[in-house]
Design a protein around this motif. Structure first.
Motif, PDB file in Angstrom:
ATOM      1  N   UNK A   8       0.828  -1.218   0.000  1.00 43.64           N
ATOM      2  CA  UNK A   8       0.000   0.000   0.000  1.00 43.64           C
ATOM      3  C   UNK A   8       0.861   1.267   0.000  1.00 43.64           C
ATOM      4  N   UNK A   9       2.002   1.234   0.687  1.00 44.39           N
ATOM      5  CA  UNK A   9       2.909   2.387   0.692  1.00 44.39           C
ATOM      6  C   UNK A   9       3.516   2.605  -0.699  1.00 44.39           C
ATOM      7  N   UNK A  10       3.849   1.515  -1.367  1.00 41.33           N
ATOM      8  CA  UNK A  10       4.408   1.616  -2.722  1.00 41.33           C
ATOM      9  C   UNK A  10       3.355   2.191  -3.663  1.00 41.33           C
ATOM     10  N   UNK A  11       2.119   1.707  -3.547  1.00 39.04           N
ATOM     11  CA  UNK A  11       1.043   2.209  -4.389  1.00 39.04           C
ATOM     12  C   UNK A  11       0.821   3.708  -4.155  1.00 39.04           C
ATOM     13  N   UNK A  12       0.857   4.132  -2.906  1.00 36.96           N
ATOM     14  CA  UNK A  12       0.687   5.554  -2.591  1.00 36.96           C
ATOM     15  C   UNK A  12       1.831   6.375  -3.185  1.00 36.96           C
ATOM     16  N   UNK A  13       3.062   5.860  -3.098  1.00 32.61           N
ATOM     17  CA  UNK A  13       4.224   6.553  -3.662  1.00 32.61           C
ATOM     18  C   UNK A  13       4.063   6.697  -5.172  1.00 32.61           C
ATOM     19  N   UNK A  14       3.626   5.622  -5.839  1.00 32.84           N
ATOM     20  CA  UNK A  14       3.422   5.668  -7.286  1.00 32.84           C
ATOM     21  C   UNK A  14       2.342   6.690  -7.646  1.00 32.84           C
ATOM     22  N   UNK A  15       1.277   6.742  -6.854  1.00 31.08           N
ATOM     23  CA  UNK A  15       0.218   7.726  -7.090  1.00 31.08           C
ATOM     24  C   UNK A  15       0.759   9.147  -6.976  1.00 31.08           C
ATOM     25  N   UNK A  16       1.568   9.404  -5.940  1.00 30.33           N
ATOM     26  CA  UNK A  16       2.152  10.736  -5.742  1.00 30.33           C
ATOM     27  C   UNK A  16       3.023  11.144  -6.925  1.00 30.33           C
ATOM     28  N   UNK A  17       3.689  10.175  -7.531  1.00 30.32           N
ATOM     29  CA  UNK A  17       4.588  10.455  -8.659  1.00 30.32           C
ATOM     30  C   UNK A  17       3.853  10.436  -9.999  1.00 30.32           C
ATOM     31  N   UNK A  18       2.547  10.105  -9.986  1.00 31.59           N
ATOM     32  CA  UNK A  18       1.779  10.058 -11.227  1.00 31.59           C
ATOM     33  C   UNK A  18       2.124   8.869 -12.103  1.00 31.59           C
ATOM     34  N   UNK A  19       2.604   7.799 -11.489  1.00 38.73           N
ATOM     35  CA  UNK A  19       2.974   6.591 -12.230  1.00 38.73           C
ATOM     36  C   UNK A  19       1.802   5.619 -12.189  1.00 38.73           C
ATOM     37  N   UNK A  20       1.370   5.171 -13.352  1.00 37.69           N
ATOM     38  CA  UNK A  20       0.216   4.281 -13.432  1.00 37.69           C
ATOM     39  C   UNK A  20       0.588   2.855 -13.030  1.00 37.69           C
ATOM     40  N   UNK A  21      -0.365   2.194 -12.366  1.00 39.58           N
ATOM     41  CA  UNK A  21      -0.211   0.811 -11.948  1.00 39.58           C
ATOM     42  C   UNK A  21      -1.598   0.190 -11.894  1.00 39.58           C
ATOM     43  N   UNK A  22      -1.659  -1.122 -11.798  1.00 39.41           N
ATOM     44  CA  UNK A  22      -2.956  -1.793 -11.713  1.00 39.41           C
ATOM     45  C   UNK A  22      -3.047  -2.568 -10.409  1.00 39.41           C
ATOM     46  N   UNK A  23      -4.263  -2.814  -9.966  1.00 42.71           N
ATOM     47  CA  UNK A  23      -4.470  -3.519  -8.700  1.00 42.71           C
ATOM     48  C   UNK A  23      -4.026  -4.978  -8.771  1.00 42.71           C
ATOM     49  N   UNK A  24      -3.883  -5.524  -9.980  1.00 41.33           N
ATOM     50  CA  UNK A  24      -3.458  -6.921 -10.107  1.00 41.33           C
ATOM     51  C   UNK A  24      -1.940  -7.081 -10.004  1.00 41.33           C
ATOM     52  N   UNK A  25      -1.196  -5.965  -9.957  1.00 42.98           N
ATOM     53  CA  UNK A  25       0.269  -6.042  -9.916  1.00 42.98           C
ATOM     54  C   UNK A  25       0.752  -6.540  -8.559  1.00 42.98           C
ATOM     55  N   UNK A  26       1.811  -7.347  -8.590  1.00 41.87           N
ATOM     56  CA  UNK A  26       2.420  -7.830  -7.353  1.00 41.87           C
ATOM     57  C   UNK A  26       3.326  -6.737  -6.784  1.00 41.87           C
ATOM     58  N   UNK A  27       3.750  -6.951  -5.552  1.00 37.34           N
ATOM     59  CA  UNK A  27       4.671  -5.996  -4.923  1.00 37.34           C
ATOM     60  C   UNK A  27       5.947  -5.863  -5.754  1.00 37.34           C
ATOM     61  N   UNK A  28       6.480  -6.973  -6.249  1.00 36.06           N
ATOM     62  CA  UNK A  28       7.708  -6.939  -7.051  1.00 36.06           C
ATOM     63  C   UNK A  28       7.485  -6.131  -8.337  1.00 36.06           C
ATOM     64  N   UNK A  29       6.341  -6.287  -8.953  1.00 36.30           N
ATOM     65  CA  UNK A  29       6.042  -5.518 -10.170  1.00 36.30           C
ATOM     66  C   UNK A  29       5.924  -4.034  -9.860  1.00 36.30           C
ATOM     67  N   UNK A  30       5.285  -3.717  -8.734  1.00 34.70           N
ATOM     68  CA  UNK A  30       5.167  -2.312  -8.336  1.00 34.70           C
ATOM     69  C   UNK A  30       6.541  -1.705  -8.074  1.00 34.70           C
ATOM     70  N   UNK A  31       7.403  -2.460  -7.394  1.00 31.37           N
ATOM     71  CA  UNK A  31       8.760  -1.971  -7.136  1.00 31.37           C
ATOM     72  C   UNK A  31       9.521  -1.732  -8.433  1.00 31.37           C
ATOM     73  N   UNK A  32       9.267  -2.553  -9.430  1.00 31.78           N
ATOM     74  CA  UNK A  32       9.897  -2.387 -10.733  1.00 31.78           C
ATOM     75  C   UNK A  32       9.541  -1.053 -11.387  1.00 31.78           C
ATOM     76  N   UNK A  33       8.353  -0.547 -11.096  1.00 29.99           N
ATOM     77  CA  UNK A  33       7.939   0.742 -11.628  1.00 29.99           C
ATOM     78  C   UNK A  33       8.624   1.916 -10.923  1.00 29.99           C
ATOM     79  N   UNK A  34       9.141   1.666  -9.739  1.00 27.31           N
ATOM     80  CA  UNK A  34       9.714   2.732  -8.912  1.00 27.31           C
ATOM     81  C   UNK A  34      11.120   3.119  -9.335  1.00 27.31           C
ATOM     82  N   UNK A  35      11.804   2.278 -10.063  1.00 21.92           N
ATOM     83  CA  UNK A  35      13.227   2.536 -10.351  1.00 21.92           C
ATOM     84  C   UNK A  35      13.473   2.794 -11.808  1.00 21.92           C
TER      85      UNK A  35
END
Length: 149
Positions: free
Chosen positions: A122-149
């Motif tokens: 949930x913290x990663x999702x909030x960070x992505x939202x703050x940065x305007x980076x799109x993600x989907x609810x079906x993404x795993x934590x590892x996939x979300x982290x991949x969007x962060x870097x």
């Protein structure tokens, strides 16, 4: 331009252990609250060991404190540096209040925390939202982290 790390450690000892792996200990001054030292890579950095930060008191209508002075239970440290120091990333404050005790002045870029494995999904999702980076609810934590870097 310098970078400013606002850091939080479990204890002074935890900070000193990490600090001692980063700086030239031969140049460590005796007065250690605010110091300018050299990284092992040669760059000069300024460190302010803030320590235990007081929690703002609440007062009654007559101006008397309602409680005794309390302190945050983490050891706060500010580091001003001309280079990024990846070893500090795990200690950057995540939720920085609007007002943050800091003795450094001048133009600096505040180093923001980067999500890592220690973050909740949930913290990663909030960070992505703050940065305007799109993600989907079906993404795993590892996939979300991949969007962060």
């Amino acid at each position: 331009m310098d970078y400013l790390y606002r850091l939080s450690f479990d204890s002074q000892q935890q900070w000193h252990t990490l600090r001692n792996t980063l700086i030239n200990l031969e140049e460590l001054p005796k007065q250690r609250k605010v110091m300018t030292v050299q990284l092992l890579t040669g760059e000069a950095i300024t460190i302010n060991e803030v320590g235990y930060v007081p929690i703002p008191l609440e007062y009654d209508e007559d101006g008397n404190p309602l409680t005794d002075q309390l302190y945050h239970n983490d050891w706060a440290v500010d580091v001003s540096t001309p280079v990024l120091i990846p070893e500090l990333n795990g200690y950057i404050l995540k939720d920085v209040p609007d007002q943050f005790y800091n003795s450094f002045t001048g133009l600096r870029v505040i180093v923001e925390p980067q999500p890592d494995e220690s973050w909740l999904k949930a913290e990663i999702q909030a960070w992505l939202n703050e940065k305007g980076i799109e993600w989907t609810t079906s993404m795993t934590k590892a996939e979300l982290l991949g969007l962060c870097h």
